[in-house]
Design a protein around this motif. Structure first.
Motif, PDB file in Angstrom:
ATOM      1  N   GLN A   1       1.009  13.039  37.498  1.00 60.60           N
ATOM      2  CA  GLN A   1      -0.227  13.092  36.718  1.00 60.60           C
ATOM      3  C   GLN A   1      -1.320  12.205  37.289  1.00 60.60           C
ATOM      4  O   GLN A   1      -2.454  12.311  36.888  1.00 60.60           O
ATOM      5  CB  GLN A   1       0.032  12.689  35.254  1.00 60.60           C
ATOM      6  CG  GLN A   1      -0.013  11.211  34.961  1.00 60.60           C
ATOM      7  CD  GLN A   1       1.127  10.438  35.595  1.00 60.60           C
ATOM      8  OE1 GLN A   1       2.047  11.000  36.168  1.00 60.60           O
ATOM      9  NE2 GLN A   1       1.087   9.125  35.486  1.00 60.60           N
ATOM     10  N   GLY A   2      -0.987  11.342  38.209  1.00 58.99           N
ATOM     11  CA  GLY A   2      -1.978  10.485  38.830  1.00 58.99           C
ATOM     12  C   GLY A   2      -2.104   9.134  38.146  1.00 58.99           C
ATOM     13  O   GLY A   2      -1.883   8.996  36.943  1.00 58.99           O
TER      14      GLY A   2
ATOM     15  N   ALA B   1      -9.829   5.549  43.659  1.00 58.31           N
ATOM     16  CA  ALA B   1      -9.494   6.966  43.507  1.00 58.31           C
ATOM     17  C   ALA B   1      -8.352   7.091  42.504  1.00 58.31           C
ATOM     18  O   ALA B   1      -7.741   6.091  42.115  1.00 58.31           O
ATOM     19  CB  ALA B   1      -9.065   7.563  44.849  1.00 58.31           C
ATOM     20  N   VAL B   2      -8.078   8.319  42.119  1.00 53.16           N
ATOM     21  CA  VAL B   2      -6.835   8.621  41.404  1.00 53.16           C
ATOM     22  C   VAL B   2      -5.783   8.938  42.460  1.00 53.16           C
ATOM     23  O   VAL B   2      -6.029   9.760  43.359  1.00 53.16           O
ATOM     24  CB  VAL B   2      -7.004   9.794  40.439  1.00 53.16           C
ATOM     25  CG1 VAL B   2      -5.675  10.103  39.746  1.00 53.16           C
ATOM     26  CG2 VAL B   2      -8.075   9.480  39.401  1.00 53.16           C
ATOM     27  N   TYR B   3      -4.659   8.279  42.364  1.00 52.23           N
ATOM     28  CA  TYR B   3      -3.576   8.444  43.334  1.00 52.23           C
ATOM     29  C   TYR B   3      -2.473   9.295  42.714  1.00 52.23           C
ATOM     30  O   TYR B   3      -2.053   9.052  41.573  1.00 52.23           O
ATOM     31  CB  TYR B   3      -3.030   7.081  43.758  1.00 52.23           C
ATOM     32  CG  TYR B   3      -3.937   6.364  44.721  1.00 52.23           C
ATOM     33  CD1 TYR B   3      -5.147   5.836  44.287  1.00 52.23           C
ATOM     34  CD2 TYR B   3      -3.605   6.235  46.065  1.00 52.23           C
ATOM     35  CE1 TYR B   3      -6.001   5.192  45.176  1.00 52.23           C
ATOM     36  CE2 TYR B   3      -4.456   5.592  46.956  1.00 52.23           C
ATOM     37  CZ  TYR B   3      -5.642   5.072  46.504  1.00 52.23           C
ATOM     38  OH  TYR B   3      -6.495   4.438  47.379  1.00 52.23           O
TER      39      TYR B   3
ATOM     40  N   LYS C   1       0.816  -2.139  43.767  1.00 52.44           N
ATOM     41  CA  LYS C   1       1.999  -1.362  44.107  1.00 52.44           C
ATOM     42  C   LYS C   1       2.090  -0.185  43.165  1.00 52.44           C
ATOM     43  O   LYS C   1       2.138  -0.354  41.949  1.00 52.44           O
ATOM     44  CB  LYS C   1       3.277  -2.195  44.001  1.00 52.44           C
ATOM     45  CG  LYS C   1       4.517  -1.440  44.466  1.00 52.44           C
ATOM     46  CD  LYS C   1       5.770  -2.274  44.382  1.00 52.44           C
ATOM     47  CE  LYS C   1       6.334  -2.341  42.998  1.00 52.44           C
ATOM     48  NZ  LYS C   1       7.684  -2.961  42.950  1.00 52.44           N
ATOM     49  N   LEU C   2       2.089   1.003  43.738  1.00 52.55           N
ATOM     50  CA  LEU C   2       2.228   2.228  42.965  1.00 52.55           C
ATOM     51  C   LEU C   2       3.665   2.717  43.081  1.00 52.55           C
ATOM     52  O   LEU C   2       4.254   2.690  44.164  1.00 52.55           O
ATOM     53  CB  LEU C   2       1.276   3.310  43.481  1.00 52.55           C
ATOM     54  CG  LEU C   2      -0.197   2.923  43.602  1.00 52.55           C
ATOM     55  CD1 LEU C   2      -1.016   4.142  44.044  1.00 52.55           C
ATOM     56  CD2 LEU C   2      -0.736   2.336  42.327  1.00 52.55           C
TER      57      LEU C   2
ATOM     58  N   GLN D   1       6.252  10.926  37.732  1.00 50.15           N
ATOM     59  CA  GLN D   1       5.485   9.986  36.913  1.00 50.15           C
ATOM     60  C   GLN D   1       5.024   8.842  37.799  1.00 50.15           C
ATOM     61  O   GLN D   1       5.843   8.056  38.272  1.00 50.15           O
ATOM     62  CB  GLN D   1       6.347   9.444  35.777  1.00 50.15           C
ATOM     63  CG  GLN D   1       5.641   8.465  34.855  1.00 50.15           C
ATOM     64  CD  GLN D   1       4.671   9.159  33.930  1.00 50.15           C
ATOM     65  OE1 GLN D   1       4.916  10.248  33.441  1.00 50.15           O
ATOM     66  NE2 GLN D   1       3.532   8.528  33.692  1.00 50.15           N
ATOM     67  N   ALA D   2       3.733   8.773  38.020  1.00 53.39           N
ATOM     68  CA  ALA D   2       3.163   7.700  38.838  1.00 53.39           C
ATOM     69  C   ALA D   2       2.672   6.575  37.945  1.00 53.39           C
ATOM     70  O   ALA D   2       2.145   6.821  36.857  1.00 53.39           O
ATOM     71  CB  ALA D   2       2.020   8.233  39.685  1.00 53.39           C
ATOM     72  N   SER D   3       2.835   5.356  38.409  1.00 47.20           N
ATOM     73  CA  SER D   3       2.389   4.198  37.654  1.00 47.20           C
ATOM     74  C   SER D   3       1.989   3.085  38.606  1.00 47.20           C
ATOM     75  O   SER D   3       2.262   3.163  39.807  1.00 47.20           O
ATOM     76  CB  SER D   3       3.503   3.716  36.720  1.00 47.20           C
ATOM     77  OG  SER D   3       4.643   3.332  37.464  1.00 47.20           O
TER      78      SER D   3
END
Length: 124
Positions: free
Chosen positions: A116-117, A91-93, A18-19, A4-6
């Protein structure tokens, strides 16, 4: 493994984000990790990678000196700090796991599980 990316969002050029990628359902410390991005109309590219033990990192030339990857194996998270953002960073990371990794290995391919980006948009 579920990822899970956020942390994405809209930021001005020169700003920072910060991701964070949180992993569950697997043994996080067994995976090398990577951060990828994909901009509209472009191929997905690896921007940063980190070894299982966190001791080695890789950065694409386009982000070297501006982005920083780290991981916390106790919390099952990997973080990508984006500094000095540019519009071309839009972009989508995605974060991804790289199994069958040695402790200090850095990998440019072989990634399997993907999050999921999260969208990063940098305005000029």
């Amino acid at each position: 493994v579920q990822l899970q990316a956020s942390g994405g969002g809209l930021e001005q050029a020169g700003g920072s984000l910060k991701l964070t990628c949180a992993a569950s359902g697997g043994t996080f410390r067994n995976y090398a990790m990577g951060w990828f991005r994909q901009a509209p109309g472009k191929e997905r590219e690896l921007v940063a990678a980190i070894s299982r033990n966190g001791g080695n990192t890789y950065y694409a030339d386009s982000v070297k000196g501006r982005f920083a990857v780290s991981r916390d194996n106790a919390k099952n998270t990997v973080t990508l700090r984006l500094n000095s953002l540019k519009p071309e960073d839009t972009a989508v990371y995605y974060c991804a796991t790289r199994p069958r990794a040695i402790a200090s290995g850095i990998y440019l391919d072989g990634y399997e599980y993907w999050g999921q980006g999260t969208q990063v948009t940098v305005s000029s």
